[in-house]
Design a protein around this motif. Structure first.
Motif, PDB file in Angstrom:
ATOM      1  N   UNK A 103       0.824  -1.201   0.000  1.00  0.00           N
ATOM      2  CA  UNK A 103       0.000   0.000   0.000  1.00  0.00           C
ATOM      3  C   UNK A 103       0.867   1.263   0.000  1.00  0.00           C
ATOM      4  N   UNK A 104       1.972   1.244   0.756  1.00  0.00           N
ATOM      5  CA  UNK A 104       2.850   2.420   0.785  1.00  0.00           C
ATOM      6  C   UNK A 104       3.546   2.610  -0.573  1.00  0.00           C
ATOM      7  N   UNK A 105       3.981   1.512  -1.177  1.00  0.00           N
ATOM      8  CA  UNK A 105       4.564   1.600  -2.520  1.00  0.00           C
ATOM      9  C   UNK A 105       3.536   2.196  -3.490  1.00  0.00           C
ATOM     10  N   UNK A 106       2.298   1.730  -3.364  1.00  0.00           N
ATOM     11  CA  UNK A 106       1.267   2.207  -4.286  1.00  0.00           C
ATOM     12  C   UNK A 106       0.999   3.700  -4.111  1.00  0.00           C
ATOM     13  N   UNK A 107       0.954   4.150  -2.887  1.00  0.00           N
ATOM     14  CA  UNK A 107       0.670   5.578  -2.663  1.00  0.00           C
ATOM     15  C   UNK A 107       1.757   6.446  -3.317  1.00  0.00           C
ATOM     16  N   UNK A 108       2.999   5.987  -3.277  1.00  0.00           N
ATOM     17  CA  UNK A 108       4.088   6.727  -3.931  1.00  0.00           C
ATOM     18  C   UNK A 108       3.952   6.634  -5.452  1.00  0.00           C
ATOM     19  N   UNK A 160       2.213   8.591 -11.081  1.00  0.00           N
ATOM     20  CA  UNK A 160       1.281   8.311 -12.173  1.00  0.00           C
ATOM     21  C   UNK A 160       0.414   9.536 -12.459  1.00  0.00           C
ATOM     22  N   UNK A 161      -0.050  10.199 -11.389  1.00  0.00           N
ATOM     23  CA  UNK A 161      -0.884  11.387 -11.553  1.00  0.00           C
ATOM     24  C   UNK A 161      -0.125  12.549 -12.201  1.00  0.00           C
ATOM     25  N   UNK A 162       1.194  12.558 -12.011  1.00  0.00           N
ATOM     26  CA  UNK A 162       2.024  13.617 -12.598  1.00  0.00           C
ATOM     27  C   UNK A 162       2.539  13.232 -13.986  1.00  0.00           C
ATOM     28  N   UNK A 163       1.941  12.167 -14.533  1.00  0.00           N
ATOM     29  CA  UNK A 163       2.256  11.677 -15.877  1.00  0.00           C
ATOM     30  C   UNK A 163       3.680  11.127 -15.994  1.00  0.00           C
ATOM     31  N   UNK A 204       6.297   5.806 -16.373  1.00  0.00           N
ATOM     32  CA  UNK A 204       7.335   4.779 -16.356  1.00  0.00           C
ATOM     33  C   UNK A 204       7.888   4.605 -14.944  1.00  0.00           C
ATOM     34  N   UNK A 205       8.165   5.724 -14.266  1.00  0.00           N
ATOM     35  CA  UNK A 205       8.649   5.641 -12.885  1.00  0.00           C
ATOM     36  C   UNK A 205       7.605   4.961 -12.005  1.00  0.00           C
ATOM     37  N   UNK A 206       6.346   5.343 -12.220  1.00  0.00           N
ATOM     38  CA  UNK A 206       5.261   4.742 -11.445  1.00  0.00           C
ATOM     39  C   UNK A 206       5.200   3.238 -11.642  1.00  0.00           C
ATOM     40  N   UNK A 207       5.329   2.789 -12.889  1.00  0.00           N
ATOM     41  CA  UNK A 207       5.277   1.348 -13.169  1.00  0.00           C
ATOM     42  C   UNK A 207       6.482   0.621 -12.592  1.00  0.00           C
ATOM     43  N   UNK A 208       7.653   1.264 -12.593  1.00  0.00           N
ATOM     44  CA  UNK A 208       8.842   0.651 -12.002  1.00  0.00           C
ATOM     45  C   UNK A 208       8.667   0.450 -10.492  1.00  0.00           C
ATOM     46  N   UNK A 248       8.683  -7.593  -4.286  1.00  0.00           N
ATOM     47  CA  UNK A 248       8.958  -7.689  -2.848  1.00  0.00           C
ATOM     48  C   UNK A 248       7.785  -8.243  -2.040  1.00  0.00           C
ATOM     49  N   UNK A 249       6.561  -7.977  -2.487  1.00  0.00           N
ATOM     50  CA  UNK A 249       5.394  -8.311  -1.666  1.00  0.00           C
ATOM     51  C   UNK A 249       4.491  -9.403  -2.242  1.00  0.00           C
ATOM     52  N   UNK A 250       4.590  -9.670  -3.539  1.00  0.00           N
ATOM     53  CA  UNK A 250       3.679 -10.629  -4.158  1.00  0.00           C
ATOM     54  C   UNK A 250       2.306 -10.039  -4.426  1.00  0.00           C
ATOM     55  N   UNK A 251       2.194  -8.720  -4.308  1.00  0.00           N
ATOM     56  CA  UNK A 251       0.930  -8.018  -4.505  1.00  0.00           C
ATOM     57  C   UNK A 251       1.110  -7.038  -5.666  1.00  0.00           C
ATOM     58  N   UNK A 252       0.215  -7.104  -6.640  1.00  0.00           N
ATOM     59  CA  UNK A 252       0.342  -6.235  -7.807  1.00  0.00           C
ATOM     60  C   UNK A 252      -0.796  -5.213  -7.829  1.00  0.00           C
ATOM     61  N   UNK A 253      -0.467  -3.967  -7.606  1.00  0.00           N
ATOM     62  CA  UNK A 253      -1.439  -2.882  -7.673  1.00  0.00           C
ATOM     63  C   UNK A 253      -0.977  -1.905  -8.746  1.00  0.00           C
ATOM     64  N   UNK A 254      -1.768  -1.745  -9.775  1.00  0.00           N
ATOM     65  CA  UNK A 254      -1.389  -0.809 -10.837  1.00  0.00           C
ATOM     66  C   UNK A 254      -1.351   0.599 -10.264  1.00  0.00           C
ATOM     67  N   UNK A 255      -0.349   1.403 -10.624  1.00  0.00           N
ATOM     68  CA  UNK A 255      -0.246   2.750 -10.056  1.00  0.00           C
ATOM     69  C   UNK A 255      -1.416   3.665 -10.411  1.00  0.00           C
ATOM     70  N   UNK A 256      -2.184   3.295 -11.427  1.00  0.00           N
ATOM     71  CA  UNK A 256      -3.339   4.106 -11.792  1.00  0.00           C
ATOM     72  C   UNK A 256      -4.557   3.864 -10.923  1.00  0.00           C
ATOM     73  N   UNK A 257      -4.560   2.785 -10.158  1.00  0.00           N
ATOM     74  CA  UNK A 257      -5.710   2.464  -9.313  1.00  0.00           C
ATOM     75  C   UNK A 257      -5.891   3.514  -8.226  1.00  0.00           C
ATOM     76  N   UNK A 258      -7.160   3.802  -7.909  1.00  0.00           N
ATOM     77  CA  UNK A 258      -7.474   4.789  -6.873  1.00  0.00           C
ATOM     78  C   UNK A 258      -7.946   4.066  -5.620  1.00  0.00           C
ATOM     79  N   UNK A 259      -7.288   4.337  -4.496  1.00  0.00           N
ATOM     80  CA  UNK A 259      -7.581   3.642  -3.239  1.00  0.00           C
ATOM     81  C   UNK A 259      -7.908   4.658  -2.155  1.00  0.00           C
TER      82      UNK A 259
END
Length: 216
Positions: A35-40, A45-48, A51-55, A63-74
């Motif tokens: 979740x912390x990785x995703x928030x960053x 992603x919002x700043x366009x 590529x950095x967001x996807x990395x 590291x976590x086995x959890x895949x959350x696309x950076x475009x998802x809104x939580x």
């Protein structure tokens, strides 16, 4: 950002009885880490800076086995229990006070552009291995049972079980608070079979009564 970080820790303590301390959460909870990785990643992603967001998202997955696309809104108070194998698609929208268990997929259908992933309402619990596909809405206070495959919208205050997912009302009452006991969900297939069994018993009893009358 700091307030959100503190809220994520508080949420983890509230929903996981195994969480003994803040340090334990910081060091050993992959759901919290993801979740912390995703928030960053989402900020990039919002700043366009996609590529950095996807990395960042890719590193988080490794590291976590959890895949959350950076475009998802939580939203707020989001909790992932264990989390291995969870996949959250790009156009997914998740409300406040949502809980996901391991193996959940919030996925898309087809190759169309635009909104193609689910919208999850507030106070929703999604059980182990559940799959929700397409641009459908899961209403507030809903519970999705473990292993369910949901491809149609789910109304407010409903419970969904089975493949394909079937809506089962919980005693016709609104769910006032989050109910994490997703193992207690009703089984509509078993209920139908039990109903048929009772009807067959009734018919057999009627046939026996008719035989006795004919013999007398």
């Amino acid at each position: 950002m700091l307030n959100t970080f503190k809220e994520d820790i508080r949420t983890t303590k509230e929903r996981d009885p195994a969480a003994r301390s803040t340090l334990e959460i910081l060091l050993t909870y992959p759901g919290f880490h993801a979740l912390q990785f995703h928030r960053i990643a989402h900020r990039f992603f919002q700043k366009d800076l996609k590529l950095i967001a996807r990395l960042i998202s890719h590193i988080s997955r490794f590291l976590t086995g959890i895949e959350i696309h950076p475009g998802a809104k939580i939203g707020k108070s989001f909790f992932i229990d264990h989390g291995m194998g969870i996949v959250v698609g790009e156009t997914t929208e998740i409300g406040d006070n949502v809980t996901l268990y391991q193996g959940v997929t919030l996925g898309g259908t087809g190759k169309e552009k635009g909104k193609r992933h689910p919208t999850i309402g507030n106070n929703v619990v999604i059980g182990v291995g559940a799959t929700i596909l397409g641009a459908i809405t899961i209403g507030d206070n809903a519970v999705v049972g473990g292993g369910a495959v949901v491809v149609r919208p789910v109304p407010l205050n409903s419970t969904v079980v089975g493949i394909p997912g079937r809506v089962v009302k919980r005693e016709g009452k609104r769910i006032p608070t989050m109910d994490l006991h997703h193992e207690r969900l009703p089984d509509p297939v078993a209920e139908t079979l039990n109903s048929l069994h009772r009807r067959i018993d009734g018919l057999e009893h009627s046939v026996e009564e008719m035989k006795k009358k004919n013999e007398s």
